[in-house]
Motif scaffolding. Structure first.
Motif, PDB file in Angstrom:
ATOM      1  N   ILE A 170     -12.313  70.197  10.202  1.00 27.55           N
ATOM      2  CA  ILE A 170     -12.616  71.507   9.626  1.00 27.55           C
ATOM      3  C   ILE A 170     -13.988  71.985  10.091  1.00 27.55           C
ATOM      4  CG2 ILE A 170     -11.177  71.096   7.602  1.00 27.55           C
ATOM      5  CD1 ILE A 170     -13.674  70.775   5.931  1.00 27.55           C
ATOM      6  N   VAL A 171     -14.089  73.288  10.242  1.00 28.00           N
ATOM      7  CA  VAL A 171     -15.364  73.922  10.581  1.00 28.00           C
ATOM      8  C   VAL A 171     -15.682  74.922   9.483  1.00 28.00           C
ATOM      9  CG1 VAL A 171     -16.556  75.452  12.193  1.00 28.00           C
ATOM     10  CG2 VAL A 171     -15.091  73.628  13.073  1.00 28.00           C
ATOM     11  N   VAL A 172     -16.858  74.763   8.887  1.00 26.83           N
ATOM     12  CA  VAL A 172     -17.295  75.619   7.774  1.00 26.83           C
ATOM     13  C   VAL A 172     -18.470  76.468   8.241  1.00 26.83           C
ATOM     14  CG1 VAL A 172     -18.151  75.666   5.389  1.00 26.83           C
ATOM     15  CG2 VAL A 172     -16.644  73.805   6.138  1.00 26.83           C
ATOM     16  N   ALA A 173     -18.454  77.739   7.887  1.00 30.61           N
ATOM     17  CA  ALA A 173     -19.585  78.619   8.183  1.00 30.61           C
ATOM     18  C   ALA A 173     -20.255  79.028   6.878  1.00 30.61           C
ATOM     19  CB  ALA A 173     -19.115  79.860   8.929  1.00 30.61           C
ATOM     20  N   LEU A 210     -16.653  80.843   0.654  1.00 34.60           N
ATOM     21  CA  LEU A 210     -16.115  79.669   1.354  1.00 34.60           C
ATOM     22  C   LEU A 210     -15.362  80.171   2.578  1.00 34.60           C
ATOM     23  CD1 LEU A 210     -15.438  76.701   1.729  1.00 34.60           C
ATOM     24  CD2 LEU A 210     -13.641  76.933  -0.009  1.00 34.60           C
ATOM     25  N   TRP A 211     -15.976  80.010   3.733  1.00 36.84           N
ATOM     26  CA  TRP A 211     -15.403  80.482   4.991  1.00 36.84           C
ATOM     27  C   TRP A 211     -15.191  79.275   5.897  1.00 36.84           C
ATOM     28  CZ3 TRP A 211     -15.215  84.693   2.423  1.00 36.84           C
ATOM     29  CH2 TRP A 211     -16.329  85.269   1.821  1.00 36.84           C
ATOM     30  N   TYR A 212     -13.950  78.916   6.132  1.00 36.02           N
ATOM     31  CA  TYR A 212     -13.720  77.738   6.972  1.00 36.02           C
ATOM     32  C   TYR A 212     -12.359  77.775   7.639  1.00 36.02           C
ATOM     33  CZ  TYR A 212     -10.678  75.230   3.564  1.00 36.02           C
ATOM     34  OH  TYR A 212      -9.649  74.823   2.730  1.00 36.02           O
ATOM     35  N   ILE A 220      -2.964  74.406  16.034  1.00 39.55           N
ATOM     36  CA  ILE A 220      -2.769  75.384  14.963  1.00 39.55           C
ATOM     37  C   ILE A 220      -4.084  75.461  14.198  1.00 39.55           C
ATOM     38  CG2 ILE A 220      -1.578  75.901  12.789  1.00 39.55           C
ATOM     39  CD1 ILE A 220       0.380  76.132  14.991  1.00 39.55           C
ATOM     40  N   ILE A 221      -4.556  76.676  13.977  1.00 49.92           N
ATOM     41  CA  ILE A 221      -5.811  76.870  13.257  1.00 49.92           C
ATOM     42  C   ILE A 221      -5.544  77.723  12.025  1.00 49.92           C
ATOM     43  CG2 ILE A 221      -8.130  77.867  13.370  1.00 49.92           C
ATOM     44  CD1 ILE A 221      -7.831  77.321  16.523  1.00 49.92           C
ATOM     45  N   VAL A 222      -5.921  77.200  10.869  1.00 48.31           N
ATOM     46  CA  VAL A 222      -5.739  77.929   9.605  1.00 48.31           C
ATOM     47  C   VAL A 222      -7.111  78.323   9.083  1.00 48.31           C
ATOM     48  CG1 VAL A 222      -4.750  77.903   7.289  1.00 48.31           C
ATOM     49  CG2 VAL A 222      -3.680  76.552   9.106  1.00 48.31           C
ATOM     50  N   GLY A 223      -7.344  79.617   9.007  1.00 48.59           N
ATOM     51  CA  GLY A 223      -8.626  80.119   8.522  1.00 48.59           C
ATOM     52  C   GLY A 223      -8.517  80.581   7.082  1.00 48.59           C
ATOM     53  N   ILE A 224      -9.508  80.213   6.278  1.00 49.71           N
ATOM     54  CA  ILE A 224      -9.533  80.583   4.859  1.00 49.71           C
ATOM     55  C   ILE A 224     -10.832  81.318   4.557  1.00 49.71           C
ATOM     56  CG2 ILE A 224      -9.754  79.661   2.497  1.00 49.71           C
ATOM     57  CD1 ILE A 224      -7.870  77.533   4.810  1.00 49.71           C
ATOM     58  N   GLY A 225     -10.703  82.447   3.884  1.00 49.61           N
ATOM     59  CA  GLY A 225     -11.877  83.185   3.429  1.00 49.61           C
ATOM     60  C   GLY A 225     -11.752  83.421   1.932  1.00 49.61           C
TER      61      GLY A 225
END
Length: 237
Positions: free
Chosen positions: A31-34, A55-57, A123-128
């Motif tokens: 996971i990558v978190v910004a 929470l942006w990751y 596959i990349i799942v982005g959550i904001g």
């Protein structure tokens, strides 16, 4: 496992875009978190306001077997809603993949595939998720944060860990039974099959009944004619 490898960046354009550029450097489940994003992304190329406090990751998957992109979106939407409900926040999924509370957007999910020679390699799942961030005045009618709902701040690390653990459990338990994932997704979904709603069709607002819900189309009966609704922005509150 999700989150055994984690990269935290203070400021970046978009965690999804970062992983699309760098997926080869990370393992499955990374996971990558910004802390904040300068070009957060929503569905259909829309921007997502993402300042410090939210929470942006993004989560990276390198699937060995093919699983439909929509399945990953459903898994995380279910996980987020169920974690929020443990906090006494009665959130729901607004078709197809936004998380809402009391008519206002709380969270967005964007799943994307990276393909090489017509083969999906990532596959990349982005959550904001709006957590402790302030919602700008011009968005307060359409968006809300957890801080506003609970009237207190929530630990972002708790949410990150809880959502990822829950999503992993769903993936492990149901990866071969995707129809059960769809059933769970529909349990929290608004609208539901059988609901009567208003939709925009060719700049006209009409009323119809939802006959069937698929991953990316609502089939609505409008006066005996079935139309396919493909965007959340066609739905009228």
């Amino acid at each position: 496992m999700i989150g055994e490898e984690i990269e935290v960046l203070y400021e970046i354009d978009s965690t999804n875009e970062f992983l699309k550029r760098n997926y080869k450097s990370f393992h499955d489940g990374a996971i990558v978190v910004a802390i904040k994003q300068t070009a957060g992304k929503g569905r259909m190329g829309r921007s997502w306001y993402s300042p410090e406090g939210g929470l942006w990751y993004s989560v990276l998957f390198k699937p060995k077997i093919h699983i439909n992109l929509h399945v990953y979106t459903k898994i995380f939407s279910i996980a987020i809603v169920e974690v929020l409900r443990k906090l006494k926040i009665k959130a729901y999924i607004k078709w197809p993949n936004d998380i809402y509370y009391n008519g206002k957007k709380l969270c967005g999910i964007l799943s994307e595939a990276v393909s090489v020679n017509d083969r999906v390699v990532a596959i990349i799942v982005g959550i904001g998720l709006n957590v402790n961030n302030d919602i700008p005045e011009e968005l307060k009618n359409v968006a809300v944060s957890i801080k506003d709902i609970l009237r207190k701040k929530v630990k972002i690390t708790y949410l990150l860990d809880s959502i990822n653990k829950h999503a992993w459990n769903i993936l492990v338990n149901y990866r071969n039974e995707t129809e059960n994932i769809t059933k769970l997704w529909k349990k929290y979904l608004v609208p539901r099959e059988g609901d009567v709603l208003k939709v925009k069709v060719d700049d006209e607002i009409v009323e119809g009944k939802v006959l069937k819900i698929s991953d990316d189309i609502l089939y609505v009966d409008v006066g005996g004619k079935v139309i396919g609704v493909q965007s959340i922005h066609q739905l009228v509150e």
